[in-house]
Scaffold this active site. Structure first.
Site, short mmCIF file in Angstrom:
data_model
loop_
_atom_site.label_atom_id
_atom_site.label_comp_id
_atom_site.label_asym_id
_atom_site.label_seq_id
_atom_site.Cartn_x
_atom_site.Cartn_y
_atom_site.Cartn_z
N ASN A 49 0.83 -1.21 0.00
CA ASN A 49 0.00 0.00 0.00
C ASN A 49 0.86 1.25 0.00
O ASN A 49 0.59 2.23 -0.72
CB ASN A 49 -0.91 0.02 1.23
CG ASN A 49 -2.06 -0.96 1.14
OD1 ASN A 49 -2.34 -1.52 0.08
ND2 ASN A 49 -2.73 -1.18 2.25
N HIS A 436 -14.92 2.88 -15.02
CA HIS A 436 -14.78 2.13 -13.77
C HIS A 436 -16.06 1.36 -13.44
O HIS A 436 -16.09 0.62 -12.46
CB HIS A 436 -14.43 3.12 -12.64
CG HIS A 436 -14.01 2.47 -11.37
ND1 HIS A 436 -14.76 2.54 -10.21
CD2 HIS A 436 -12.91 1.74 -11.05
CE1 HIS A 436 -14.15 1.88 -9.24
NE2 HIS A 436 -13.02 1.40 -9.72
N HIS A 593 -14.99 -4.20 -0.10
CA HIS A 593 -14.95 -3.47 -1.37
C HIS A 593 -16.33 -3.05 -1.86
O HIS A 593 -16.46 -2.39 -2.87
CB HIS A 593 -14.26 -4.37 -2.42
CG HIS A 593 -13.82 -3.65 -3.65
ND1 HIS A 593 -14.40 -3.85 -4.88
CD2 HIS A 593 -12.85 -2.73 -3.86
CE1 HIS A 593 -13.81 -3.10 -5.79
NE2 HIS A 593 -12.87 -2.39 -5.20
#
Length: 685
Positions: A49, A436, A593
């Site tokens: 990350n 997206h 998510h």
């Protein structure tokens, strides 16, 4: 140093909030209730990350500084130059904490008879194995560069690890060299087991042990090797060369990323100052770069692949993905979806339904067209092979593939070229916008009319991530919704037109205004004494305009619950501004998510699943789709799963102005979201 909570009294700075999210990942590595090898893997996720953060966010702030701009309005009230220093100080502290956590984990591994040894701890039996391993596996792949006045320092690859070598020769001169630790090498080498003890050595230490084998042509008195790593600006710079295709431009830009400007330099803090200064000078490390003293090892993202050694007791217990109740993989999915909508909630449900849907579409003679958006494909993608199969069977297959999906560009390029060769019609997004949205619509000839079938998702159509990311996918034959989705594909072809949609909410044209309207309705209802609430779940929230609207709703008295996994610029619980807003974040075994939006609507809830977070980029600069849920049973199911998340008192952290990641613990029976959600679906079987 300016304290993060003092940066601004209306918003939390985006970069600082993101670093606090990564601190929550680090908490998982520290948590003694997490299995040991999983704790190591969380350390790897934390490191990975951080690499991506520096490539993108730190690089962006650095660009603002170098352009001579203050950046306060874009950065939540802090100057860009100050923010670079704040970030560096936070990261130095987090890196120090991560090293302490790593030491604790390694000591606990030793209690489990797993020993990670270095070059000073090798015994005679291991010596012979390591020498043979070096000759056969490591030496042929080794890239070693000896530096002198005739040899320029090569461009160090982005986020690759290097050993900076200093030999003190017999004439007392220093001879410097680089050893690149290739990604082709296994980072962890499992040594022969001795009695009941497992031994692992990192390739870094194996190289240190074999330094004399590498440099034996030099006459030196002493030799040292310390690790360094450089992170480069990860932004893609697309050329304006009209002779190149879009794929060629992206491909060239991905290669150029390896030689982008440095933004972070990490070094072993035990390296001597003279050697450090030599390499920093050679590498043109600047004051605006983040210079991080670290430990003996970098690229700790490799811990995501730490060998399990067959110790399943040191890993999370694997769950068996469940079937969707009433939807059989052994029958026609189309015939079942024609009767009612179904919800897939990965990873609790098997991803196989999506592959089955596409494979059935590929074979069904009645299917005429397949249209799908793709953002990130798995390395071995059954989704892509199903679409190629459909094209070979004469279907008109249209794929909008986003080859600017950050850090997955090359994989998408490879599949795009493969699909194009097989006759798939490819669309490379919309100029200035990333695609997206996650959606698919197929058209099927039934008697004398075309009937649409499809699915809309919150996540990527990716078999690998579907095992570790939580995502909703709605299978539907609702012709009104699918007609709207079909219009989005029309927008890809004629993006100068602004289409109108009656059911779905799309970016870049309608997301903000549509959700403002829904929030306004809650404000109107609460003022009229009617029930009113807002429940939102997403990855990140950084759009100041959306945050301001939630502040307005809070001031009116609307109760707002937010579940935000990642960065959150909104400050909850502030009197006169946000006292009716609560925010939690859940970090656990799976990566949360899902994007789910629930509006009370006077106790007749309006529910949406979405591909979009409430970030400026998702609202203004991407093609996104939020899909309404009309099936009452699925609507309740989504509300139930939201409420399970909100009740979490094991892995939920309370987000507040202090960003201190305090756990939401209480005396109620333990609720751990991901375990309880699995039980919820198990009970539905």
């Amino acid at each position: 140093m300016t304290k993060p909570e003092k940066l601004n009294n209306i918003y939390i700075n985006r970069e600082v909030s993101w670093l606090q999210f990564n601190a929550r990942v680090l908490q998982e590595a520290e948590d003694e209730d997490v299995p040991l090898i999983e704790r190591l893997r969380f350390l790897g996720i934390f490191s990975n990350n951080l690499d991506e953060f520096f490539k993108v966010r730190y690089a962006t702030v650095k660009r603002i500084v170098e352009a001579g701009k203050g950046g306060k309005s874009e950065l939540g009230g802090v100057k860009a130059s100050e923010l670079l220093e704040i970030i560096t100080q936070i990261v130095i502290k987090q890196q120090s904490e991560s090293l302490k956590i790593l030491n604790v984990i390694q000591k606990k591994l030793e209690l489990e008879n797993i020993f990670v040894i270095n070059e000073t701890q090798i015994n005679e039996e291991q010596h012979q194995f390591i020498k043979n391993y070096f000759i056969q596996k490591v030496s042929p792949a080794l890239v070693t560069i000896v530096l002198n006045e005739f040899v320029e320092l090569p461009n160090l690859k982005d986020s690759a690890a290097y050993l900076a070598v200093n030999m003190v020769l017999t004439n007392n001169e220093n001879q410097y060299a680089f050893i690149e630790i290739s990604k082709a090498m296994d980072r962890f080498i499992v040594l022969p087991k001795q009695e009941d003890k497992n031994y692992i050595i990192m390739v870094d230490d194996l190289l240190r042990y074999c330094l004399d084998d590498i440099f034996n042509i030099f006459d030196y008195k002493s030799i040292t090797a310390h690790m360094i790593k450089i992170t480069r600006d990860g932004e893609l710079d697309l050329e304006s060369d009209l002779s190149k295709s879009f794929i060629e431009k992206i491909s060239d830009s991905v290669k150029d990323r390896q030689i982008g400007d440095p933004v972070r330099f990490v070094y072993d803090k035990t390296i001597d100052k003279k050697t450090l200064q030599y390499f920093m000078t050679k590498m043109d490390i600047e004051n605006t770069d983040s210079i991080i003293p670290g430990g003996r090892y970098h690229n700790r993202r490799d811990y995501m692949d730490f060998p399990s050694l067959g110790r399943t007791d040191l890993l999370y217990e694997k769950i068996e993905a469940l079937p969707i109740k009433g939807l059989s993989l052994e029958k026609s999915i189309f015939s079942e979806i024609a009767k009612k909508d179904y919800l897939l909630y990965a990873p609790y449900h098997t991803f196989s339904y999506i592959v089955k849907f596409l494979r059935e579409a590929a074979l069904d003679p009645a299917v005429k067209t397949i249209k799908i958006t793709i953002y990130r494909l798995a390395q071995i993608s059954h989704v892509a092979s199903s679409l190629i199969n459909a094209a070979k069977n004469g279907k008109r297959v249209t794929v909008s593939i986003e080859i600017r999906a950050r850090f997955d560009e090359q994989a998408n390029i490879d599949y795009a070229e493969q699909m194009e060769k097989e006759g798939v019609n490819l669309i490379f997004g919309v100029p200035g916008l990333k695609v997206h949205s996650k959606m698919c619509v197929i058209e099927r000839q039934e008697k004398n009319k075309i009937v649409r079938y499809g699915f809309v998702s919150t996540g990527n159509f990716n078999e690998s991530t579907a095992r570790i990311y939580t995502d909703y996918t709605l299978f539907t034959t609702n012709q009104k919704i699918l007609k709207d989705i079909n219009k989005v594909f029309s927008f890809f072809d004629t993006n100068y037109r602004v289409f109108r949609y009656k059911h779905i909410i799309t970016s870049p044209h309608y997301t903000r205004s549509a959700f403002f309207k829904l929030i306004n309705k809650e404000i109107e209802n609460v003022k009229a004494g009617k029930p009113a609430y807002i429940k939102l779940k997403m990855n990140s929230m950084s759009s100041y305009k959306m945050i301001d609207k939630l502040y307005e709703a809070s001031r009116a008295g609307v109760k707002i619950q937010l579940i935000i996994r990642g960065l959150c610029c909104l400050i909850p619980g502030k009197k006169g501004m946000s006292e009716n807003i609560e925010v939690i974040s859940i970090i656990d075994k799976f990566l949360e998510h899902t994007r789910l939006f629930v509006f009370c609507n006077n106790d007749t809830p309006k529910v949406y699943i979405s591909s979009a977070d409430w970030m400026t980029r998702n609202i203004d600069n991407r093609v996104e789709v939020s899909c309404p849920i009309y099936d009452e049973e699925i609507k309740q199911e989504l509300i139930d799963t939201y409420n399970i998340c909100w009740s979490d008192n094991v892995k939920a952290r309370i987000l507040n102005a202090n960003q201190n990641n305090k756990y939401k613990r209480n005396n109620k029976p333990k609720v751990r979201t991901q375990f309880e959600t699995y039980k919820y679906y198990l009970n539905k079987q």
